[in-house]
Motif scaffolding. Structure first.
Motif, PDB file in Angstrom:
ATOM      1  N   MET A 174       0.778  -1.757   0.002  1.00  0.00           N
ATOM      2  CA  MET A 174      -0.136  -0.134  -0.235  1.00  0.00           C
ATOM      3  C   MET A 174       0.746   1.271  -0.206  1.00  0.00           C
ATOM      4  O   MET A 174       0.991   1.416  -1.229  1.00  0.00           O
ATOM      5  N   ARG A 175       2.231   1.275   0.586  1.00  0.00           N
ATOM      6  CA  ARG A 175       3.067   2.372   0.414  1.00  0.00           C
ATOM      7  C   ARG A 175       3.841   2.410  -0.975  1.00  0.00           C
ATOM      8  O   ARG A 175       3.455   3.182  -1.075  1.00  0.00           O
ATOM      9  N   LEU A 233      -0.578   4.718  -1.129  1.00  0.00           N
ATOM     10  CA  LEU A 233      -2.013   4.592  -0.069  1.00  0.00           C
ATOM     11  C   LEU A 233      -1.602   4.294   1.407  1.00  0.00           C
ATOM     12  O   LEU A 233      -1.172   3.497   0.827  1.00  0.00           O
ATOM     13  N   ASP A 234      -2.512   4.752   1.606  1.00  0.00           N
ATOM     14  CA  ASP A 234      -2.993   4.819   3.796  1.00  0.00           C
ATOM     15  C   ASP A 234      -2.938   3.080   3.825  1.00  0.00           C
ATOM     16  O   ASP A 234      -4.081   2.389   3.016  1.00  0.00           O
ATOM     17  N   THR A 260      -6.046   1.252   3.924  1.00  0.00           N
ATOM     18  CA  THR A 260      -7.199   1.497   2.726  1.00  0.00           C
ATOM     19  C   THR A 260      -8.255   0.398   2.709  1.00  0.00           C
ATOM     20  O   THR A 260      -7.036  -0.421   1.776  1.00  0.00           O
ATOM     21  N   PRO A 261      -8.965   0.573   1.806  1.00  0.00           N
ATOM     22  CA  PRO A 261      -9.939  -0.704   2.068  1.00  0.00           C
ATOM     23  C   PRO A 261     -10.410  -1.071   0.075  1.00  0.00           C
ATOM     24  O   PRO A 261      -9.573  -1.101  -0.598  1.00  0.00           O
ATOM     25  N   GLY A 262      -9.517  -2.889   0.061  1.00  0.00           N
ATOM     26  CA  GLY A 262      -9.818  -3.062  -1.149  1.00  0.00           C
ATOM     27  C   GLY A 262      -8.487  -4.507  -2.212  1.00  0.00           C
ATOM     28  O   GLY A 262      -8.383  -4.801  -0.810  1.00  0.00           O
ATOM     29  N   LEU A 297      -6.361  -0.732  -7.965  1.00  0.00           N
ATOM     30  CA  LEU A 297      -6.871  -1.122  -5.819  1.00  0.00           C
ATOM     31  C   LEU A 297      -8.961  -1.500  -6.496  1.00  0.00           C
ATOM     32  O   LEU A 297      -9.135  -0.375  -5.864  1.00  0.00           O
ATOM     33  N   GLN A 325     -12.068  -1.147  -4.966  1.00  0.00           N
ATOM     34  CA  GLN A 325     -12.917  -1.294  -3.562  1.00  0.00           C
ATOM     35  C   GLN A 325     -14.175  -1.596  -3.795  1.00  0.00           C
ATOM     36  O   GLN A 325     -14.535  -2.512  -2.943  1.00  0.00           O
ATOM     37  N   LEU A 342      -9.318   2.549  -6.769  1.00  0.00           N
ATOM     38  CA  LEU A 342      -8.426   3.200  -7.314  1.00  0.00           C
ATOM     39  C   LEU A 342      -6.979   3.568  -7.874  1.00  0.00           C
ATOM     40  O   LEU A 342      -6.486   2.884  -7.429  1.00  0.00           O
ATOM     41  N   GLY A 384      -4.718   8.090  -6.691  1.00  0.00           N
ATOM     42  CA  GLY A 384      -4.939   8.055  -5.559  1.00  0.00           C
ATOM     43  C   GLY A 384      -6.687   8.642  -6.375  1.00  0.00           C
ATOM     44  O   GLY A 384      -7.213   9.817  -5.464  1.00  0.00           O
ATOM     45  N   LEU A 443     -10.561   7.951  -7.318  1.00  0.00           N
ATOM     46  CA  LEU A 443     -11.855   6.744  -7.728  1.00  0.00           C
ATOM     47  C   LEU A 443     -12.010   6.843  -9.947  1.00  0.00           C
ATOM     48  O   LEU A 443     -11.965   7.536  -9.659  1.00  0.00           O
TER      49      LEU A 443
END
Length: 103
Positions: free
Chosen positions: A16-17, A21-22, A25-27, A49, A51, A82, A85, A87
């Protein structure tokens, strides 16, 4: 069974990093897109990603595969993802494979 032409991986904090992304973050992360597959034709890319699938949240690659298997064969699926960054909404029409493994 429906075929999308994707390899997926559950997100780790490191992955994720690397995607900017945090880690919370779901997905589910797209690891690979097969050439000439439904996912390729819909414009999915490694690093996307995913989601949501048809409005349903996706928490793991196993959950996403379950949603794909429950979807009516060859019916267009709506994905929310995503990318960089932002959507993005993508429509994807799975192919129907008989007796072959795939997701």
């Amino acid at each position: 069974r429906p075929y999308l032409g994707l390899s997926l991986m559950d997100p780790t904090p490191k992955v994720m990093r690397s995607l900017g992304l945090d880690p919370g973050t779901p997905g589910v992360v797209v690891a690979q897109v097969m050439p000439q597959s439904p996912a390729h034709q819909a414009g999915l890319r490694p690093g996307d990603l995913i989601q949501r699938v048809n409005g349903q949240p996706v928490a793991s690659s196993q959950a996403l595969q379950g949603l794909v298997l429950k979807a009516p064969p060859e019916e267009t699926m709506s994905l929310q993802l995503l990318r960089d960054g932002q959507l993005k909404a993508v429509d994807l029409q799975p192919k129907l494979l008989k007796g072959q493994a795939g997701s």
